[in-house]
Design a protein around this motif. Structure first.
Motif, PDB file in Angstrom:
ATOM      1  N   GLY A   3       0.818  -1.211   0.000  1.00 29.97           N
ATOM      2  CA  GLY A   3       0.000   0.000   0.000  1.00 29.97           C
ATOM      3  C   GLY A   3       0.847   1.254   0.000  1.00 29.97           C
ATOM      4  O   GLY A   3       1.769   1.402  -0.800  1.00 29.97           O
ATOM      5  N   ASP A   4       0.558   2.166   0.931  1.00 31.31           N
ATOM      6  CA  ASP A   4       1.267   3.444   0.989  1.00 31.31           C
ATOM      7  C   ASP A   4       2.547   3.397   1.818  1.00 31.31           C
ATOM      8  O   ASP A   4       3.225   4.410   1.963  1.00 31.31           O
ATOM      9  CB  ASP A   4       0.342   4.525   1.571  1.00 31.31           C
ATOM     10  CG  ASP A   4      -0.790   4.889   0.617  1.00 31.31           C
ATOM     11  OD1 ASP A   4      -0.618   4.685  -0.603  1.00 31.31           O
ATOM     12  OD2 ASP A   4      -1.841   5.359   1.093  1.00 31.31           O
ATOM     13  N   ILE A   5       2.862   2.240   2.385  1.00 31.34           N
ATOM     14  CA  ILE A   5       4.092   2.133   3.178  1.00 31.34           C
ATOM     15  C   ILE A   5       5.292   2.134   2.239  1.00 31.34           C
ATOM     16  O   ILE A   5       5.337   1.370   1.284  1.00 31.34           O
ATOM     17  CB  ILE A   5       4.088   0.854   4.033  1.00 31.34           C
ATOM     18  CG1 ILE A   5       2.899   0.857   4.995  1.00 31.34           C
ATOM     19  CG2 ILE A   5       5.395   0.733   4.830  1.00 31.34           C
ATOM     20  CD1 ILE A   5       2.741  -0.433   5.771  1.00 31.34           C
ATOM     21  N   GLY A   6       6.255   3.011   2.512  1.00 29.46           N
ATOM     22  CA  GLY A   6       7.427   3.105   1.645  1.00 29.46           C
ATOM     23  C   GLY A   6       8.710   2.811   2.394  1.00 29.46           C
ATOM     24  O   GLY A   6       8.716   2.541   3.599  1.00 29.46           O
ATOM     25  N   GLY A   7       9.813   2.859   1.653  1.00 26.23           N
ATOM     26  CA  GLY A   7      11.118   2.627   2.249  1.00 26.23           C
ATOM     27  C   GLY A   7      11.518   1.161   2.211  1.00 26.23           C
ATOM     28  O   GLY A   7      10.698   0.283   1.956  1.00 26.23           O
ATOM     29  N   PRO A   8      12.792   0.874   2.509  1.00 28.82           N
ATOM     30  CA  PRO A   8      13.318  -0.492   2.399  1.00 28.82           C
ATOM     31  C   PRO A   8      13.326  -1.285   3.701  1.00 28.82           C
ATOM     32  O   PRO A   8      13.707  -2.446   3.719  1.00 28.82           O
ATOM     33  CB  PRO A   8      14.753  -0.242   1.945  1.00 28.82           C
ATOM     34  CG  PRO A   8      15.127   1.034   2.652  1.00 28.82           C
ATOM     35  CD  PRO A   8      13.864   1.867   2.711  1.00 28.82           C
ATOM     36  N   SER A   9      12.898  -0.666   4.812  1.00 25.90           N
ATOM     37  CA  SER A   9      13.179  -1.266   6.124  1.00 25.90           C
ATOM     38  C   SER A   9      12.310  -2.464   6.484  1.00 25.90           C
ATOM     39  O   SER A   9      12.585  -3.145   7.469  1.00 25.90           O
ATOM     40  CB  SER A   9      13.048  -0.200   7.226  1.00 25.90           C
ATOM     41  OG  SER A   9      11.709   0.247   7.332  1.00 25.90           O
ATOM     42  N   ALA A  10      11.258  -2.741   5.710  1.00 26.15           N
ATOM     43  CA  ALA A  10      10.407  -3.902   6.005  1.00 26.15           C
ATOM     44  C   ALA A  10      10.928  -5.176   5.347  1.00 26.15           C
ATOM     45  O   ALA A  10      10.287  -6.226   5.437  1.00 26.15           O
ATOM     46  CB  ALA A  10       8.976  -3.632   5.548  1.00 26.15           C
ATOM     47  N   GLY A  11      12.087  -5.091   4.698  1.00 28.50           N
ATOM     48  CA  GLY A  11      12.610  -6.227   3.942  1.00 28.50           C
ATOM     49  C   GLY A  11      12.724  -7.508   4.738  1.00 28.50           C
ATOM     50  O   GLY A  11      12.281  -8.577   4.309  1.00 28.50           O
ATOM     51  N   LEU A  12      13.325  -7.443   5.935  1.00 24.66           N
ATOM     52  CA  LEU A  12      13.507  -8.648   6.745  1.00 24.66           C
ATOM     53  C   LEU A  12      12.176  -9.275   7.121  1.00 24.66           C
ATOM     54  O   LEU A  12      11.988 -10.495   6.995  1.00 24.66           O
ATOM     55  CB  LEU A  12      14.302  -8.315   8.015  1.00 24.66           C
ATOM     56  CG  LEU A  12      14.355  -9.437   9.067  1.00 24.66           C
ATOM     57  CD1 LEU A  12      15.054 -10.672   8.513  1.00 24.66           C
ATOM     58  CD2 LEU A  12      15.028  -8.946  10.346  1.00 24.66           C
ATOM     59  N   MET A  13      11.229  -8.456   7.590  1.00 24.69           N
ATOM     60  CA  MET A  13       9.964  -9.011   8.071  1.00 24.69           C
ATOM     61  C   MET A  13       9.125  -9.585   6.936  1.00 24.69           C
ATOM     62  O   MET A  13       8.447 -10.606   7.116  1.00 24.69           O
ATOM     63  CB  MET A  13       9.192  -7.948   8.847  1.00 24.69           C
ATOM     64  CG  MET A  13       9.927  -7.429  10.086  1.00 24.69           C
ATOM     65  SD  MET A  13      10.590  -8.740  11.168  1.00 24.69           S
ATOM     66  CE  MET A  13       9.079  -9.500  11.758  1.00 24.69           C
ATOM     67  N   PHE A  14       9.180  -8.956   5.754  1.00 21.96           N
ATOM     68  CA  PHE A  14       8.486  -9.532   4.599  1.00 21.96           C
ATOM     69  C   PHE A  14       9.128 -10.870   4.210  1.00 21.96           C
ATOM     70  O   PHE A  14       8.433 -11.812   3.828  1.00 21.96           O
ATOM     71  CB  PHE A  14       8.516  -8.572   3.416  1.00 21.96           C
ATOM     72  CG  PHE A  14       7.372  -7.591   3.415  1.00 21.96           C
ATOM     73  CD1 PHE A  14       6.071  -8.006   3.651  1.00 21.96           C
ATOM     74  CD2 PHE A  14       7.595  -6.241   3.155  1.00 21.96           C
ATOM     75  CE1 PHE A  14       5.015  -7.102   3.646  1.00 21.96           C
ATOM     76  CE2 PHE A  14       6.547  -5.339   3.148  1.00 21.96           C
ATOM     77  CZ  PHE A  14       5.254  -5.768   3.404  1.00 21.96           C
ATOM     78  N   THR A  15      10.434 -10.957   4.310  1.00 27.55           N
ATOM     79  CA  THR A  15      11.117 -12.205   3.972  1.00 27.55           C
ATOM     80  C   THR A  15      10.695 -13.332   4.907  1.00 27.55           C
ATOM     81  O   THR A  15      10.431 -14.456   4.466  1.00 27.55           O
ATOM     82  CB  THR A  15      12.650 -12.024   4.041  1.00 27.55           C
ATOM     83  OG1 THR A  15      13.033 -10.901   3.255  1.00 27.55           O
ATOM     84  CG2 THR A  15      13.368 -13.259   3.526  1.00 27.55           C
ATOM     85  N   LEU A  16      10.617 -13.041   6.196  1.00 25.86           N
ATOM     86  CA  LEU A  16      10.178 -14.049   7.166  1.00 25.86           C
ATOM     87  C   LEU A  16       8.748 -14.502   6.874  1.00 25.86           C
ATOM     88  O   LEU A  16       8.427 -15.688   6.975  1.00 25.86           O
ATOM     89  CB  LEU A  16      10.276 -13.491   8.588  1.00 25.86           C
ATOM     90  CG  LEU A  16      11.691 -13.296   9.143  1.00 25.86           C
ATOM     91  CD1 LEU A  16      11.649 -12.547  10.468  1.00 25.86           C
ATOM     92  CD2 LEU A  16      12.405 -14.638   9.298  1.00 25.86           C
ATOM     93  N   GLN A  17       7.895 -13.537   6.514  1.00 28.89           N
ATOM     94  CA  GLN A  17       6.502 -13.878   6.218  1.00 28.89           C
ATOM     95  C   GLN A  17       6.408 -14.766   4.974  1.00 28.89           C
ATOM     96  O   GLN A  17       5.724 -15.793   4.984  1.00 28.89           O
ATOM     97  CB  GLN A  17       5.689 -12.603   6.002  1.00 28.89           C
ATOM     98  CG  GLN A  17       4.215 -12.831   5.694  1.00 28.89           C
ATOM     99  CD  GLN A  17       3.483 -13.499   6.844  1.00 28.89           C
ATOM    100  OE1 GLN A  17       3.435 -12.966   7.951  1.00 28.89           O
ATOM    101  NE2 GLN A  17       2.911 -14.669   6.599  1.00 28.89           N
ATOM    102  N   VAL A  18       7.111 -14.381   3.911  1.00 32.66           N
ATOM    103  CA  VAL A  18       7.077 -15.168   2.673  1.00 32.66           C
ATOM    104  C   VAL A  18       7.673 -16.555   2.910  1.00 32.66           C
ATOM    105  O   VAL A  18       7.096 -17.576   2.501  1.00 32.66           O
ATOM    106  CB  VAL A  18       7.834 -14.443   1.537  1.00 32.66           C
ATOM    107  CG1 VAL A  18       7.951 -15.342   0.298  1.00 32.66           C
ATOM    108  CG2 VAL A  18       7.121 -13.142   1.169  1.00 32.66           C
ATOM    109  N   TYR A  19       8.807 -16.603   3.577  1.00 38.46           N
ATOM    110  CA  TYR A  19       9.465 -17.889   3.830  1.00 38.46           C
ATOM    111  C   TYR A  19       8.563 -18.822   4.633  1.00 38.46           C
ATOM    112  O   TYR A  19       8.444 -20.017   4.320  1.00 38.46           O
ATOM    113  CB  TYR A  19      10.791 -17.674   4.571  1.00 38.46           C
ATOM    114  CG  TYR A  19      11.430 -18.961   5.031  1.00 38.46           C
ATOM    115  CD1 TYR A  19      12.096 -19.794   4.137  1.00 38.46           C
ATOM    116  CD2 TYR A  19      11.330 -19.372   6.368  1.00 38.46           C
ATOM    117  CE1 TYR A  19      12.658 -20.995   4.555  1.00 38.46           C
ATOM    118  CE2 TYR A  19      11.891 -20.565   6.793  1.00 38.46           C
ATOM    119  CZ  TYR A  19      12.552 -21.373   5.881  1.00 38.46           C
ATOM    120  OH  TYR A  19      13.100 -22.566   6.298  1.00 38.46           O
ATOM    121  N   SER A  20       7.929 -18.297   5.666  1.00 40.76           N
ATOM    122  CA  SER A  20       7.078 -19.145   6.512  1.00 40.76           C
ATOM    123  C   SER A  20       5.936 -19.758   5.717  1.00 40.76           C
ATOM    124  O   SER A  20       5.509 -20.884   5.996  1.00 40.76           O
ATOM    125  CB  SER A  20       6.532 -18.347   7.697  1.00 40.76           C
ATOM    126  OG  SER A  20       5.589 -17.381   7.271  1.00 40.76           O
TER     127      SER A  20
END
Length: 351
Positions: free
Chosen positions: A230-247
């Motif tokens: 959505g409207d969330i920007g920037g690169p800092s969510a990379g780790l948490m998105f990776t954990l979510q996708v991996y799980s």
């Protein structure tokens, strides 16, 4: 005479009202970085068309950027979790629209890296498609200043298609400094073209388009993953998105009913990088009830110490923030994706 006194009182009251109102609502040209939100990543991620329904949360954390008024700036003084920035410090020479576009690119890049890191870790297949070079900035002396916009993606130059930014730069270097080049690019999904002359690049003997650029790619996995932040920007969510996708793609219950937060950039190889505003993110995560917070444990090299003697890495900043708010949330240092996964699996077994 009585009328004049009454009029003066009315004008005086109006003047006081305007001054007080201005104190509370007048923009100052400064901004406040404040604690933002802690959002469950499962709402943004679909794997094979499905959201994650397992109990628990993997929270990305954000900072908030608000326009500073005289009141809010004064109120923020002495607050460890609010930082004042000038517009130049925050956005550089970009306007707010350009700044937003760049932040959206950083998020898009982060989600692409997340897919690559997660699928690599899970041993699942993925493809990476090159889209072109993304325009990050346009110099004032560039002939393309009024023709390109920040956020455009250049797909070819003089009909030449390239596979990375280095190929693009090498092609431009081979052109005569007096030549005119024609570029094809996309903007908001629409194809466009523009022509212009090369310009001398500052502090070099080279000529170029006068733009700052980076690679624009998209990663697609099997099973398919879609991340819409959505409207969330920037690169800092990379780790948490990776954990979510991996799980989800590995069918691993990393959450085990827990509320887990964190922050950090992610590289395709799983390396976790530092971010800004981590103290505010610790605050936001604690407020949301997280019991674990992953913080990038970026190395403090001699070179960093040379140019920034007082540099403190993300992990230690997060530790200090946690102490200030007296949270029971565990601050966990991570250098890469494996650190985070190993910690969650180990603590899950010891519950």
């Amino acid at each position: 005479m009585k009328f004049n006194k009454t009029r003066n009182k009315v004008f005086g009251a109006i003047f006081i009202f305007i001054v007080v109102a201005a104190f509370f609502i007048m923009p100052t040209g400064y901004y406040l970085e404040v604690p933002g939100s802690a959002e469950d990543t499962s709402q943004f991620v679909k794997v094979d068309g499905k959201h994650d329904k397992k109990k628990g949360n993997l929270l990305l954390t954000t900072v908030g950027i608000v326009s500073g008024t005289p009141f809010t700036l004064l109120k923020s003084l002495g607050n460890n979790f609010e930082t004042i920035y000038s517009q130049q410090d925050l956005m550089g020479d970009e306007n707010s629209q350009e700044y937003f576009r760049v932040q959206q690119y950083y998020m898009k890049s982060a989600t692409n890296n997340a897919v690559q890191a997660a699928y690599t870790k899970a041993g699942k297949p993925f493809t990476k498609k090159y889209l072109g070079v993304y325009v990050m900035d346009i110099l004032d002396n560039s002939d393309f200043k009024k023709k390109l916009e920040i956020g455009d993606t250049i797909t070819s130059i003089n009909g030449y298609h390239f596979n990375n930014a280095d190929q693009f730069i090498k092609y431009v270097r081979k052109q005569n400094k007096n030549s005119t080049v024609k570029i094809s690019f996309t903007r908001d999904g629409k194809k466009k073209t523009a022509s212009g002359k090369l310009v001398k690049l500052a502090d070099t003997k080279r000529f170029g388009l006068g733009i700052t650029l980076t690679d624009n790619t998209i990663a697609k996995g099997n099973p398919p993953t879609k991340i819409n932040a959505g409207d969330i920007g920037g690169p800092s969510a990379g780790l948490m998105f990776t954990l979510q996708v991996y799980s989800q793609i590995a069918n691993k219950d990393l959450k085990a009913g827990r509320t887990i937060a964190g922050t950090g950039t992610i590289a395709p190889d799983g390396t976790v990088g530092p971010i800004g505003g981590i103290e505010k993110k610790v605050y936001a995560a604690s407020e949301q009830g997280a019991t674990i917070f992953f913080a990038p444990d970026d190395p403090v090299t001699k070179e960093i110490k040379k140019y920034e003697p007082g540099y403190v890495n993300n992990y230690h900043l997060a530790l200090n923030a946690a102490k200030k708010i007296h949270t029971k949330m565990k601050i966990v240092p991570v250098k890469n994706l494996n650190d985070a996964i190993n910690y969650l699996e180990k603590t899950q077994q010891s519950k």
